[in-house]
Write an enzyme that holds these catalytic residues in place. Structure first.
Site, PDB file in Angstrom:
ATOM      1  N   HIS A  96       0.837  -1.212   0.000  1.00  0.00           N
ATOM      2  CA  HIS A  96       0.000   0.000   0.000  1.00  0.00           C
ATOM      3  C   HIS A  96       0.866   1.255   0.000  1.00  0.00           C
ATOM      4  CE1 HIS A  96      -3.302   2.730   1.140  1.00  0.00           C
ATOM      5  NE2 HIS A  96      -2.397   3.287   1.939  1.00  0.00           N
ATOM      6  N   GLU A  97       1.873   1.293   0.874  1.00  0.00           N
ATOM      7  CA  GLU A  97       2.730   2.479   0.932  1.00  0.00           C
ATOM      8  C   GLU A  97       3.517   2.654  -0.363  1.00  0.00           C
ATOM      9  OE1 GLU A  97       2.215   4.611   3.072  1.00  0.00           O
ATOM     10  OE2 GLU A  97       1.026   3.357   4.414  1.00  0.00           O
ATOM     11  N   HIS A 100       1.612   4.495  -2.902  1.00  0.00           N
ATOM     12  CA  HIS A 100       1.764   5.953  -2.857  1.00  0.00           C
ATOM     13  C   HIS A 100       3.006   6.393  -3.628  1.00  0.00           C
ATOM     14  CE1 HIS A 100      -1.566   6.702  -0.232  1.00  0.00           C
ATOM     15  NE2 HIS A 100      -1.060   6.006   0.770  1.00  0.00           N
ATOM     16  N   HIS A 104       3.129   8.964  -6.787  1.00  0.00           N
ATOM     17  CA  HIS A 104       4.040  10.110  -6.899  1.00  0.00           C
ATOM     18  C   HIS A 104       4.823  10.052  -8.204  1.00  0.00           C
ATOM     19  CE1 HIS A 104       7.781  12.398  -6.116  1.00  0.00           C
ATOM     20  NE2 HIS A 104       6.971  13.211  -5.461  1.00  0.00           N
TER      21      HIS A 104
END
Length: 225
Positions: A96-97, A100, A104
């Site tokens: 999940h991280e 991100h 980006h």
């Protein structure tokens, strides 16, 4: 219609239940090994590599469920229980991280908007309650002060609403990568999805909490006039 006070209490209770359920789900799947013995760090490294991202570092940070992606220094920061643990929970959070990080790298618009709102919401959150309370004291002589406070609270609501698609999209990217990578089977993918779904619900509750706070203060102001 539910009085504003009871609405706030209701959302608080729902938030408590969701947090308890989130903790329970993550505890359950922290006992289920991730295939191949991969730790959270291993999963993060592979997902970044598979997406062609080479400029993001993976670090270990203290705490529980304190995992985050920091776009300012390009780091995926995994909590200690995730970083070095071999479990479905750790793998899901790490992916999940990294979702991100992929956002980006791809210039995902809602993420850009959230990043732009961070300094504004940081400032507004510090003074919003004080301005609202001061505004309630002088609501009949200087009502504009109260509405300025409501506007500051609305910034927090906007931030919560913008955060929702960012978090949901990161989870979708994580689950799509987990499925496409072949690292997990259908059952394990379902377990990862359940963990990330409950994490996403906490952001929905946060948005509801911000909204009910605004509704509550407006109700109080009307009663004082």
């Amino acid at each position: 219609m539910i009085p504003q006070f009871w609405l706030v209490i209701l959302v608080a209770i729902v938030g408590f239940i969701v947090q308890a359920r989130l903790q329970s789900v993550f505890a359950k799947y922290s006992k289920v090994p991730f295939p191949g013995g991969l730790t959270g760090r291993d999963v993060a490294e592979k997902m970044l590599r598979d997406n062609g991202i080479t400029n993001v570092r993976i670090t270990s940070t203290r705490g529980n469920l304190t995992d985050n992606f920091n776009p300012s220094n390009l780091t995926v920061n995994l909590s200690e229980p995730v970083y070095g643990t071999n479990s479905i929970s750790a793998g899901a959070v790490a992916a999940h991280e990294c979702g991100h990080a992929v956002q980006h790298a791809r210039g995902y618009a809602p993420m850009k908007l959230r990043a732009a709102l961070v300094p504004v919401v940081t400032f507004s959150s510090r003074i919003a309650m004080w301005v609202v309370l001061a505004g309630l004291l002088v609501i009949n002589t200087l009502p504009s002060l109260f509405w300025i406070g409501i506007g500051l609270l609305a910034v927090a609501l906007l931030f919560s609403l913008v955060t929702l698609p960012v978090e949901l999209n990161a989870s979708r990217r994580a689950l799509a990568w987990l499925k496409g990578s072949g690292l997990v089977d259908a059952r394990q993918l379902g377990e990862a999805k359940q963990a990330l779904t409950w994490a996403a619900i906490t952001y929905i509750v946060a948005a509801l909490s911000a909204l009910t706070s605004i509704i509550s203060y407006i109700g109080i102001a009307r009663n004082r006039r």
